[in-house]
Write an enzyme that holds these catalytic residues in place. Structure first.
Site, PDB file in Angstrom:
ATOM      1  N   GLU A  34       0.817  -1.214   0.000  1.00  0.00           N
ATOM      2  CA  GLU A  34       0.000   0.000   0.000  1.00  0.00           C
ATOM      3  C   GLU A  34       0.849   1.261   0.000  1.00  0.00           C
ATOM      4  O   GLU A  34       0.501   2.255  -0.642  1.00  0.00           O
ATOM      5  CB  GLU A  34      -0.962  -0.001   1.193  1.00  0.00           C
ATOM      6  CG  GLU A  34      -2.051  -1.070   1.110  1.00  0.00           C
ATOM      7  CD  GLU A  34      -2.981  -0.872  -0.084  1.00  0.00           C
ATOM      8  OE1 GLU A  34      -2.973   0.207  -0.690  1.00  0.00           O
ATOM      9  OE2 GLU A  34      -3.711  -1.824  -0.417  1.00  0.00           O
ATOM     10  N   TYR A 117      -6.166   6.880   3.685  1.00  0.00           N
ATOM     11  CA  TYR A 117      -6.371   5.764   2.771  1.00  0.00           C
ATOM     12  C   TYR A 117      -5.620   4.515   3.253  1.00  0.00           C
ATOM     13  O   TYR A 117      -6.209   3.438   3.418  1.00  0.00           O
ATOM     14  CB  TYR A 117      -5.925   6.102   1.339  1.00  0.00           C
ATOM     15  CG  TYR A 117      -5.778   4.835   0.544  1.00  0.00           C
ATOM     16  CD1 TYR A 117      -6.903   4.164   0.072  1.00  0.00           C
ATOM     17  CD2 TYR A 117      -4.527   4.234   0.362  1.00  0.00           C
ATOM     18  CE1 TYR A 117      -6.801   2.957  -0.577  1.00  0.00           C
ATOM     19  CE2 TYR A 117      -4.410   3.026  -0.298  1.00  0.00           C
ATOM     20  CZ  TYR A 117      -5.542   2.388  -0.762  1.00  0.00           C
ATOM     21  OH  TYR A 117      -5.428   1.190  -1.384  1.00  0.00           O
ATOM     22  N   ASP A 135      -9.981   5.418  -2.214  1.00  0.00           N
ATOM     23  CA  ASP A 135      -8.878   5.933  -3.030  1.00  0.00           C
ATOM     24  C   ASP A 135      -9.473   6.688  -4.221  1.00  0.00           C
ATOM     25  O   ASP A 135     -10.691   6.879  -4.311  1.00  0.00           O
ATOM     26  CB  ASP A 135      -7.968   4.789  -3.490  1.00  0.00           C
ATOM     27  CG  ASP A 135      -8.590   4.034  -4.643  1.00  0.00           C
ATOM     28  OD1 ASP A 135      -9.831   3.944  -4.703  1.00  0.00           O
ATOM     29  OD2 ASP A 135      -7.850   3.528  -5.497  1.00  0.00           O
TER      30      ASP A 135
END
Length: 290
Positions: A34, A117, A135
């Site tokens: 991520e 996020y 996102d």
DNA sequence: TTCCAGAATC
DNA sequence: GATTCGGGAA
């Protein structure tokens, strides 16, 4: 809700086989993926992620190595502060969480380089926490399917999270995961920014934008990024490349890297302020902790 | 030229 | 809320 159940069902049938979706992929692997995926396309991340996890399979392993090695291994993925933050996050996980990636959103938010996020993406994708993950893809899908607008406009965290939370089913974390991942997947593969393939869209019948006749978006736009060529970011990138490839770089060497002295010194000062470089004109410069 | 599984800081 | 921060590919 029909919209979310349709997205979840579509995702279960059409999810791409990505490394971080493999069964048994570790929470640490999800966290690393991520961070790497922030502002970076999937295709560029995959090979770097595999190398990274082979070298540092746990937070403890990365914490035990130097920030300099993390920045070197980051190579040209861009935004190298992410590498520094990831190393700092690994150190914090080792010290504060006994080497285990936390599943709690607030604990994740407290880690460097992890924002709204990424914290929720790790909580949901690694631990199946039923939290909204938003996102740029998800925001576009919601803007179109729910709000009937062609584009999402500037990010507004609280409203964006609330809109996604409203789509998640109660008491079904697995489906909530599939809705979160499915909305992202849909936005990236079908409901794209430039050329959405509405003919292939699983939620076309439910889409408010389609029902409204695809009105042209006339609201506020997300700010455009300044051109890269000639930017401070380009100069920083050039200096970082030199720092990665040598133990130490003298100030004279730095001067050969970019003709404009004012811009060059500004970029160098920025790297020093960010902790991506250490040193001074006398000793030369090097990566941190090398 | 634009966009990309954003975050930190002004 | 607006800026800054890489680099590559379409």
């Amino acid at each position: 809700m029909e919209l979310s159940s349709t997205i979840a069902a579509w995702y279960r049938e059409n999810a791409r086989d990505l490394p971080w979706r493999r069964p048994g992929f570790s929470p640490w692997g999800v966290l690393v993926s991520e961070i790497m995926l922030q502002q970076t396309p999937v295709a560029r991340v995959i090979p770097r992620l595999e190398q990274w996890l082979a070298r540092w399979p746990t937070p403890d392993a990365l914490a035990a190595d130097s920030p300099a090695e993390a920045v070197r291994a980051w190579d040209r993925l861009g935004y190298p502060r992410r590498a520094l933050n990831l190393h700092a996050a690994a150190t914090a996980i080792a010290e504060r969480h006994d080497g285990e990636v936390p599943a709690d959103v607030d604990a994740l938010l407290a880690l460097p380089g992890i924002g709204d996020y990424t914290a929720r993406a790790v909580a949901c994708f690694a631990f199946r926490m039923p939290v909204p993950v938003v996102d740029v893809n998800t925001r576009r899908v919601i803007a179109r399917a729910v709000h009937g607008q062609g584009a999402a406009g500037p990010a507004r965290t609280r409203p964006d999270l609330a809109a996604m939370a409203a789509l998640l089913p109660d008491g079904d974390a697995e489906t909530a995961h599939d809705v979160n991942a499915g909305a992202m997947e849909l936005g990236q593969t079908i409901c794209t920014a430039r050329a959405p393939e509405c003919d292939a869209c699983p939620i076309a019948e439910l889409c408010a934008w389609r029902a409204a006749g695809y009105p042209v978006y006339d609201g506020p736009l997300a700010p455009r990024q300044a051109r890269f060529e000639g930017s401070d970011r380009q100069v920083r990138g050039i200096i970082m490349r030199a720092l990665r490839s040598a133990e130490s770089v003298s100030h004279d060497e730095v001067e050969t890297l970019w003709p404009d002295a004012v811009q060059r010194e500004r970029a160098l000062a920025g790297l020093l302020a960010d902790g991506l470089a250490v040193g001074d004109p006398e000793t030369g410069y090097r990566l941190p902790g090398a």
